[in-house]
Motif scaffolding. Structure first.
Motif, PDB file in Angstrom:
ATOM      1  N   ARG A 293       0.842  -1.204   0.000  1.00  0.00           N
ATOM      2  CA  ARG A 293       0.000   0.000   0.000  1.00  0.00           C
ATOM      3  C   ARG A 293       0.876   1.253   0.000  1.00  0.00           C
ATOM      4  N   LEU A 294       1.971   1.192   0.741  1.00  0.00           N
ATOM      5  CA  LEU A 294       2.922   2.313   0.758  1.00  0.00           C
ATOM      6  C   LEU A 294       3.490   2.538  -0.641  1.00  0.00           C
ATOM      7  N   VAL A 295       3.905   1.460  -1.302  1.00  0.00           N
ATOM      8  CA  VAL A 295       4.489   1.591  -2.643  1.00  0.00           C
ATOM      9  C   VAL A 295       3.469   2.210  -3.592  1.00  0.00           C
ATOM     10  N   GLU A 296       2.228   1.745  -3.486  1.00  0.00           N
ATOM     11  CA  GLU A 296       1.188   2.249  -4.382  1.00  0.00           C
ATOM     12  C   GLU A 296       0.960   3.748  -4.159  1.00  0.00           C
ATOM     13  N   ARG A 297       0.837   4.147  -2.884  1.00  0.00           N
ATOM     14  CA  ARG A 297       0.608   5.573  -2.590  1.00  0.00           C
ATOM     15  C   ARG A 297       1.775   6.432  -3.031  1.00  0.00           C
ATOM     16  N   ALA A 298       2.989   5.864  -2.942  1.00  0.00           N
ATOM     17  CA  ALA A 298       4.170   6.638  -3.318  1.00  0.00           C
ATOM     18  C   ALA A 298       4.358   6.649  -4.831  1.00  0.00           C
ATOM     19  N   GLY A 299       3.461   5.987  -5.566  1.00  0.00           N
ATOM     20  CA  GLY A 299       3.532   5.990  -7.027  1.00  0.00           C
ATOM     21  C   GLY A 299       4.608   5.068  -7.578  1.00  0.00           C
ATOM     22  N   GLY A 300       5.037   4.070  -6.786  1.00  0.00           N
ATOM     23  CA  GLY A 300       6.085   3.156  -7.244  1.00  0.00           C
ATOM     24  C   GLY A 300       5.516   1.839  -7.750  1.00  0.00           C
ATOM     25  N   GLN A 301       6.410   0.875  -8.003  1.00  0.00           N
ATOM     26  CA  GLN A 301       5.985  -0.442  -8.478  1.00  0.00           C
ATOM     27  C   GLN A 301       6.338  -1.495  -7.434  1.00  0.00           C
ATOM     28  N   PRO A 302       5.340  -2.316  -7.002  1.00  0.00           N
ATOM     29  CA  PRO A 302       5.656  -3.413  -6.090  1.00  0.00           C
ATOM     30  C   PRO A 302       6.435  -4.515  -6.807  1.00  0.00           C
ATOM     31  N   VAL A 303       7.184  -5.296  -6.075  1.00  0.00           N
ATOM     32  CA  VAL A 303       7.937  -6.420  -6.643  1.00  0.00           C
ATOM     33  C   VAL A 303       7.494  -7.683  -5.928  1.00  0.00           C
ATOM     34  N   LYS A 304       7.120  -8.701  -6.673  1.00  0.00           N
ATOM     35  CA  LYS A 304       6.646  -9.949  -6.065  1.00  0.00           C
ATOM     36  C   LYS A 304       7.797 -10.701  -5.416  1.00  0.00           C
ATOM     37  N   LEU A 305       7.507 -11.336  -4.290  1.00  0.00           N
ATOM     38  CA  LEU A 305       8.522 -12.150  -3.629  1.00  0.00           C
ATOM     39  C   LEU A 305       8.655 -13.472  -4.387  1.00  0.00           C
ATOM     40  N   THR A 306       9.838 -13.824  -4.804  1.00  0.00           N
ATOM     41  CA  THR A 306      10.031 -15.118  -5.463  1.00  0.00           C
ATOM     42  C   THR A 306      11.136 -15.889  -4.758  1.00  0.00           C
TER      43      THR A 306
END
Ligand code: SF4
Ligand SMILES: [Zn+2]
Ligand SMILES: [Zn+2]
Lengths: 312, 66
Positions: A293-306
């Motif tokens: 949610r923080l990444v989204e609000r900051a306008g960034g891109q989340p990275v999936k855990l693999t």
């Protein structure tokens, strides 16, 4: 002043141990305190692959140095948080340390890989910087540990850090946090175990370890830390410690042996409520974790855990 | 002696030799929160600092909460 062990000239006095040490015996004392903590809390073995979170400060560089000295397999992880000059300079200390000792250091840059930095991310998410920062770091620790198959994530939290956090949790009776405050957080759903091997050593001892063993570290403080409650709790505990040496150690270690069991139920409840984040796959009590949610609000891109393929 | 302090960075000068304990007292610094470094080596609180020594008082308390 004479060294407790060899009677040579001492370089440091440790009031809470009522002991003085020369340089060599002080370093051995620190190593033995770390070994003791590793054994006492069953942290890891020489077979485990360790990932040490390094900030360029005294504690994280010292714990990495001690683990290598003791013969553990430990690589480092530095996270560029985008906090202006502070991040650039502290990153350089971490890189220089690794290079000089031929150690493996992973580097993740928050801006490059996620599209935000701590000052802007915390504003966008309406969180205090240390909260946004801690959340980001914890996510990236998990991510790098999973991607590269590390069993254990090591942080440089020392006795003063843990006592200050405990003090804050007690002042606000944060029972769920009290339940989780332990030098070892077990692995869960594939997330690495988290350990704090410096819980038997205080800040002054860690700074002294660096000076005596010739480790250059970042002396400036993170500009975001000024006036935070963590520092106020440390000041309050240090005032008590001045008059009663050993209080901090008793406060934290007696909490672990005598206080913590009373909060175990709160910890069980909090753990039972944890599910999996729909965006990154990390643990969360909600659909989407606080980090995503923080990444989204900051306008960034989340990275999936693999996960790295299992080791044979 | 020339004494360097940090946070904020500043320099204090004294004319006479004195022990580390006395220096810390004069500066009202708690000895549990600092290290005293002279010529690149740690010095304990009972050692004597020469009148012409260059001394660093290094704060050891860090503020990170996470
Ligand atoms: S002081 Fe706060 S913002 Fe700065 S590095 Fe530490 S946790 Fe992050
Ligand atoms: Zn000795
Ligand atoms: Zn997530």
């Amino acid at each position: 002043m004479k060294c407790r062990v060899c009677r040579g000239p001492a370089v440091i006095d440790l009031k809470r141990h009522n002991a003085n040490f020369c340089g060599e015996h002080f370093l051995r004392f620190c190593n033995s305190q770390v070994e003791k903590a590793i054994g006492e809390y069953d942290m890891f073995t020489k077979e485990d692959k360790l990932l040490v979170a390094v900030s360029g400060g005294k504690d994280s560089l010292a714990v990495w140095a001690i683990l290598i000295e003791l013969g553990y397999q430990a690589d480092g992880l530095y996270i560029g948080l985008g906090i202006g000059d502070y991040s650039d300079i502290s990153g350089q200390y971490a890189k220089d340390f690794a290079e000089a000792r031929d150690l493996n250091l992973h580097v993740v840059d928050l801006v490059e890989e996620y599209g935000y930095d701590v000052p802007n991310g915390s504003k966008a998410a309406k969180r205090v910087p240390c909260s946004a920062c801690g959340m980001s770091k914890r996510h990236i620790f998990d991510r790098v540990a999973l991607e590269h198959g590390y069993d254990v994530l090591v942080t440089g939290h020392n006795l003063d850090d843990e006592a200050a956090v405990l003090f804050g949790n007690v002042l606000h009776w944060q029972t769920d946090y009290l339940a989780r405050q332990h030098p070892v957080l077990p692995e869960r759903d594939g997330m690495p175990r988290k350990v704090k091997p410096l819980v038997r050593l205080d800040e002054r001892e860690m700074a002294a370890y660096c000076v005596v063993s010739g480790i250059d570290y970042m002396l400036d403080e993170c500009p975001m830390s000024a006036g935070n409650s963590h520092l106020r709790y440390k000041d309050a505990l240090n005032l008590v410690e001045q008059n009663s040496p050993g209080t901090k150690q008793a406060f934290f270690h007696k909490f672990l042996s005598q206080g913590a069991p009373f909060f175990a139920d709160a910890g069980e409840e909090a753990r039972a409520e944890l599910g999996t984040c729909a965006t990154c796959g990390g643990p969360t009590p909600n659909d989407v974790c606080a980090f995503c949610r923080l990444v989204e609000r900051a306008g960034g891109q989340p990275v999936k855990l693999t996960r790295a393929p299992a080791r044979s | 002696m020339i004494v360097e302090l940090r946070n904020p960075t500043r320099t204090v000068e004294f004319d006479e030799a004195m022990s580390v304990a006395k220096l810390l007292n004069r500066l009202k610094v708690d000895r549990g929160s600092v290290l005293v470094i002279c010529d690149g080596t740690l010095v304990p609180y009972d050692s004597k600092l020469a009148a012409d020594a260059v001394v660093e008082i290094r704060n050891v308390i860090s503020g990170g909460a996470a």
